[in-house]
Motif scaffolding. Structure first.
Motif, PDB file in Angstrom:
ATOM      1  N   LYS A  80       0.826  -1.206   0.000  1.00  0.00           N
ATOM      2  CA  LYS A  80       0.000   0.000   0.000  1.00  0.00           C
ATOM      3  C   LYS A  80       0.865   1.263   0.000  1.00  0.00           C
ATOM      4  O   LYS A  80       0.529   2.251  -0.664  1.00  0.00           O
ATOM      5  N   VAL A  81       1.970   1.233   0.762  1.00  0.00           N
ATOM      6  CA  VAL A  81       2.876   2.382   0.757  1.00  0.00           C
ATOM      7  C   VAL A  81       3.440   2.608  -0.645  1.00  0.00           C
ATOM      8  O   VAL A  81       3.459   3.732  -1.158  1.00  0.00           O
ATOM      9  N   ARG A 116      -1.430  10.846   2.771  1.00  0.00           N
ATOM     10  CA  ARG A 116      -1.627  11.971   3.680  1.00  0.00           C
ATOM     11  C   ARG A 116      -0.917  11.757   5.016  1.00  0.00           C
ATOM     12  O   ARG A 116      -0.293  12.673   5.556  1.00  0.00           O
ATOM     13  N   GLU A 117      -0.993  10.533   5.546  1.00  0.00           N
ATOM     14  CA  GLU A 117      -0.469  10.250   6.878  1.00  0.00           C
ATOM     15  C   GLU A 117       0.953   9.684   6.866  1.00  0.00           C
ATOM     16  O   GLU A 117       1.611   9.650   7.910  1.00  0.00           O
ATOM     17  N   GLY A 118       1.415   9.200   5.715  1.00  0.00           N
ATOM     18  CA  GLY A 118       2.775   8.668   5.635  1.00  0.00           C
ATOM     19  C   GLY A 118       2.956   7.324   6.308  1.00  0.00           C
ATOM     20  O   GLY A 118       4.075   6.950   6.656  1.00  0.00           O
ATOM     21  N   ALA A 128      -3.413 -12.397   6.620  1.00  0.00           N
ATOM     22  CA  ALA A 128      -3.477 -13.582   7.466  1.00  0.00           C
ATOM     23  C   ALA A 128      -4.318 -13.282   8.698  1.00  0.00           C
ATOM     24  O   ALA A 128      -4.200 -12.196   9.270  1.00  0.00           O
ATOM     25  N   PRO A 129      -5.161 -14.220   9.134  1.00  0.00           N
ATOM     26  CA  PRO A 129      -5.954 -14.003  10.340  1.00  0.00           C
ATOM     27  C   PRO A 129      -5.060 -13.796  11.561  1.00  0.00           C
ATOM     28  O   PRO A 129      -4.027 -14.447  11.714  1.00  0.00           O
ATOM     29  N   GLY A 130      -5.433 -12.841  12.403  1.00  0.00           N
ATOM     30  CA  GLY A 130      -4.686 -12.604  13.629  1.00  0.00           C
ATOM     31  C   GLY A 130      -3.391 -11.858  13.456  1.00  0.00           C
ATOM     32  O   GLY A 130      -2.588 -11.778  14.387  1.00  0.00           O
ATOM     33  N   VAL A 131      -3.169 -11.278  12.280  1.00  0.00           N
ATOM     34  CA  VAL A 131      -1.904 -10.594  11.990  1.00  0.00           C
ATOM     35  C   VAL A 131      -2.182  -9.192  11.450  1.00  0.00           C
ATOM     36  O   VAL A 131      -3.104  -8.985  10.661  1.00  0.00           O
ATOM     37  N   ALA A 132      -1.394  -8.224  11.892  1.00  0.00           N
ATOM     38  CA  ALA A 132      -1.457  -6.860  11.365  1.00  0.00           C
ATOM     39  C   ALA A 132      -0.069  -6.452  10.883  1.00  0.00           C
ATOM     40  O   ALA A 132       0.942  -6.955  11.388  1.00  0.00           O
ATOM     41  N   CYS A 133      -0.028  -5.559   9.915  1.00  0.00           N
ATOM     42  CA  CYS A 133       1.250  -5.051   9.403  1.00  0.00           C
ATOM     43  C   CYS A 133       1.211  -3.524   9.330  1.00  0.00           C
ATOM     44  O   CYS A 133       0.157  -2.932   9.083  1.00  0.00           O
ATOM     45  N   VAL A 134       2.375  -2.932   9.567  1.00  0.00           N
ATOM     46  CA  VAL A 134       2.544  -1.485   9.495  1.00  0.00           C
ATOM     47  C   VAL A 134       3.713  -1.206   8.556  1.00  0.00           C
ATOM     48  O   VAL A 134       4.712  -1.937   8.572  1.00  0.00           O
ATOM     49  N   ALA A 135       3.601  -0.161   7.740  1.00  0.00           N
ATOM     50  CA  ALA A 135       4.692   0.178   6.814  1.00  0.00           C
ATOM     51  C   ALA A 135       4.790   1.681   6.642  1.00  0.00           C
ATOM     52  O   ALA A 135       3.781   2.399   6.733  1.00  0.00           O
ATOM     53  N   VAL A 136       6.016   2.140   6.383  1.00  0.00           N
ATOM     54  CA  VAL A 136       6.249   3.562   6.083  1.00  0.00           C
ATOM     55  C   VAL A 136       7.196   3.643   4.897  1.00  0.00           C
ATOM     56  O   VAL A 136       7.993   2.729   4.654  1.00  0.00           O
ATOM     57  N   PRO A 137       7.121   4.732   4.132  1.00  0.00           N
ATOM     58  CA  PRO A 137       8.035   4.884   2.993  1.00  0.00           C
ATOM     59  C   PRO A 137       9.444   5.240   3.449  1.00  0.00           C
ATOM     60  O   PRO A 137       9.633   5.852   4.505  1.00  0.00           O
ATOM     61  N   VAL A 138      10.427   4.851   2.645  1.00  0.00           N
ATOM     62  CA  VAL A 138      11.811   5.271   2.857  1.00  0.00           C
ATOM     63  C   VAL A 138      12.038   6.488   1.961  1.00  0.00           C
ATOM     64  O   VAL A 138      11.933   6.385   0.737  1.00  0.00           O
ATOM     65  N   VAL A 179       5.385   0.961  17.194  1.00  0.00           N
ATOM     66  CA  VAL A 179       6.063   0.279  16.078  1.00  0.00           C
ATOM     67  C   VAL A 179       6.145   1.212  14.877  1.00  0.00           C
ATOM     68  O   VAL A 179       7.189   1.295  14.211  1.00  0.00           O
ATOM     69  N   ALA A 180       5.070   1.937  14.591  1.00  0.00           N
ATOM     70  CA  ALA A 180       5.074   2.874  13.466  1.00  0.00           C
ATOM     71  C   ALA A 180       6.145   3.948  13.643  1.00  0.00           C
ATOM     72  O   ALA A 180       6.863   4.291  12.693  1.00  0.00           O
ATOM     73  N   GLU A 181       6.275   4.482  14.861  1.00  0.00           N
ATOM     74  CA  GLU A 181       7.297   5.499  15.108  1.00  0.00           C
ATOM     75  C   GLU A 181       8.699   4.920  14.978  1.00  0.00           C
ATOM     76  O   GLU A 181       9.609   5.576  14.455  1.00  0.00           O
ATOM     77  N   THR A 182       8.879   3.699  15.440  1.00  0.00           N
ATOM     78  CA  THR A 182      10.179   3.033  15.277  1.00  0.00           C
ATOM     79  C   THR A 182      10.500   2.867  13.801  1.00  0.00           C
ATOM     80  O   THR A 182      11.636   3.113  13.361  1.00  0.00           O
ATOM     81  N   LEU A 183       9.511   2.474  13.010  1.00  0.00           N
ATOM     82  CA  LEU A 183       9.731   2.299  11.575  1.00  0.00           C
ATOM     83  C   LEU A 183      10.083   3.620  10.898  1.00  0.00           C
ATOM     84  O   LEU A 183      10.893   3.642   9.964  1.00  0.00           O
TER      85      LEU A 183
END
Length: 252
Positions: free
Chosen positions: A137-138, A180-182, A191-201, A226-230
């Motif tokens: 999506k990113v 808009r939010e980056g 996958a059930p029970g799983v979430a993912c977070v991503a940010v652009p480089v 986690v998002a801030e760490t990424l």
């Protein structure tokens, strides 16, 4: 000749997909071709170092790591980026990935994961489900609309889980929010029970992203952290990638 090349690549892919040595007879059965043909192809691959014969069967050869290194070099993948992923994995305990968009496709280039990740994990290589992944999506959000539509037309928008977005209109709305939010988030779309977070480089070169996959309960507890760490990882990865690009441009 093209058919023999296809056959040789089929053999190489089958050896790579195996968890251990593969006997020639097993390869012949799997690929539906004669044993003598498989032996001939294995001989050619072995001569070039792509496979090695062991007492138990065939395994990947020592030429393969060199090809991987060449791939990483061409993709401007520095060792520092891999180390960043490892450090993030150790620091926050989530599986981390580095992905890119190139020539109409999305691919995962590097990862730092557990041996048996509870998140299911992504494999290195091409990802044809970018509509359902946070890193996809990113990357899709950064493309011109025409390029994005070409990707979706080629890859499709299959429903991996009941929560997968399969509507181009809904995806467009989500991608506008990502721009808009980056940051991109997907919850149980892959996958059930799983979430993912991503940010652009934020590099001037290829479109790239860093992402993390974590169990849903952990996501609800500290997904924002986690998002801030990424974001910090992405900034450091950008510095390394830009340094690599400058070095390549100047011949350093």
């Amino acid at each position: 000749m093209p058919q023999s090349v296809d056959r040789a690549l089929d053999v190489l892919d089958a050896v790579a997909a195996s968890d251990g040595p593969v006997p020639a007879k097993a390869l012949a059965r799997q690929l539906g071709c004669g044993l003598s043909t498989v032996y001939e192809l294995l001989g050619t691959l072995a001569a070039r170092g792509h496979v090695v014969r062991t007492p138990a069967g065939y395994v990947l050869g020592y030429r393969v790591p060199a090809l991987h290194d060449a791939f990483r070099r061409q993709m401007r993948m520095s060792g520092e980026v891999q180390e960043l992923l490892q450090q993030t994995r150790r620091a926050v305990g989530v599986d981390t990935y580095f992905s890119t968009y190139r020539d109409g496709g999305i691919a995962v280039l590097a990862a730092a994961t557990t041996t048996h990740p509870a998140t299911g994990g992504f494999t290195l290589g091409r990802d044809d489900d970018g509509h359902a992944t946070a890193h996809g999506k990113v990357l899709l959000s950064a493309l011109p609309r025409a390029a994005r539509l070409r990707y979706l037309a080629a890859s499709g928008m299959r429903a991996i889980t009941p929560r997968t977005i399969t509507s181009p209109q809904r995806l467009d709305a989500q991608l506008r929010r990502v721009r808009r939010e980056g940051v991109a988030v997907e919850v149980e779309e892959c996958a059930p029970g799983v979430a993912c977070v991503a940010v652009p480089v934020p590099t001037a070169g290829a479109l790239t992203a860093v992402s993390a996959a974590l169990p849903l309960e952990d996501f609800h507890r500290h997904g924002r952290d986690v998002a801030e760490t990424l974001r910090r990882v992405a900034a450091e990865a950008a510095a390394f990638q830009n340094a690599v690009d400058i070095s390549s441009a100047t011949g350093g």
